[in-house]
Enzyme design. Sequence first.
Site, short mmCIF file in Angstrom:
data_model
loop_
_atom_site.label_atom_id
_atom_site.label_comp_id
_atom_site.label_asym_id
_atom_site.label_seq_id
_atom_site.Cartn_x
_atom_site.Cartn_y
_atom_site.Cartn_z
CE LYS A 99 -3.77 -2.53 2.11
NZ LYS A 99 -4.51 -2.94 3.31
CD GLN B 122 -3.19 -4.52 6.44
OE1 GLN B 122 -3.10 -3.61 5.65
NE2 GLN B 122 -3.88 -5.63 6.16
CG ASP C 247 -9.55 -0.21 4.69
OD1 ASP C 247 -9.32 -0.45 3.50
OD2 ASP C 247 -8.77 -0.48 5.63
#
Length: 309
Positions: A76, A120, A143
């Site tokens: 990422k 994460q 997200d």
Amino acid sequence: MFGLCQNGSLPIKINTIKKEIVLTANIIDGKKIAADIRKEIAEEVALLNKKVGVSPALAVVLVGEDPASAVYVRNKKRACEEIGIRSVSHDLSAENSEADLLKLIDSLNNDKEINGILVQLPLPKHISEAKVLEAIRPEKDVDCFHPVNVGLLSLNKAYLKPCTPAGVIELLDRSGIKIEGKDAVIIGRSNIVGKPAIQLLLQRNATVTVCHSKTKDIGEKCKKADIIVAAVGIAEFLKGNMVKEGAVIIDVGINRNAEGKLVGDVAFDEVSKVASYITPVPGGVGPMTIAMLMKNTLTAFKVQRGIKD
Ligand code: NAD
């Protein structure tokens, strides 16, 4: 003999030598499509930087030393670098408490220089994922896991879209596959993939059926589908005899088979003989997830700065 396909990409091969028709599906190249999207985002980021003198910034929070998470985070951050998005790393050891992480989220929420916050997953067991994800301000929730964004999605008002299912829709669109009016089957009902995929496909006027661990006769339901999105997390779950000839197959799964090889939720070799389009694993949905994360970060930046398209 070769049949022409809609978008002029790889042709459907019709083998008539043995007097039987063997379809070989078009491979949807997620790697290439994701690279195209990253390039488009990079161009827009550069233009915006010229206009407003700042680039979007993504805070990437990693807690603990899970090796798979470390790889995802690295990928990422690499994508941010390539695109011109500033990534700001926060690597916490697994010894940190839930309160420590919530404090960090709070400071990132209030930092005007940060447009997106990515935590994460999975988090260490002593930290509540739900609590942490709900602590992220919805407008920085790239997200798209926050309940407010989940609600907006179901009302068709979301400007941030969940990355993996949004990537699935991009793969279909950019391969010239019509969604409207199609019968779509999603296998899996997770909050991350299956459920938001229902909303996104519904918004595009597909007729959606969702299969899960308690569904009866999954093969029968799949066999009627024009589009199948497999997000079940079981290696090669979807077999050739569960698929209608000419169906479009999107494989979200990432699994290791008995030999330790990376495979999807779809038995690729047999299904690709029946389907018209299919995504490979790796190189299908995977790269799209990161590309859509970059897109969300850019969108969050624009919304926060009142920049219109
Ligand atoms: P999950 O484990 O949260 O959900 C799996 C779903 O499959 C559940 O809803 C369950 O009801 C259903 N299921 C389980 N067994 C079943 C069975 N026998 N028959 C029918 N349905 C069954 O998984 P997830 O987070 O949605 O991920 C699914 C897969 O996608 C995993 O392999 C994961 O690694 C992968 N994934 C990939 C990406 C990507 O970027 N490519 C992103 C997220 C997840």
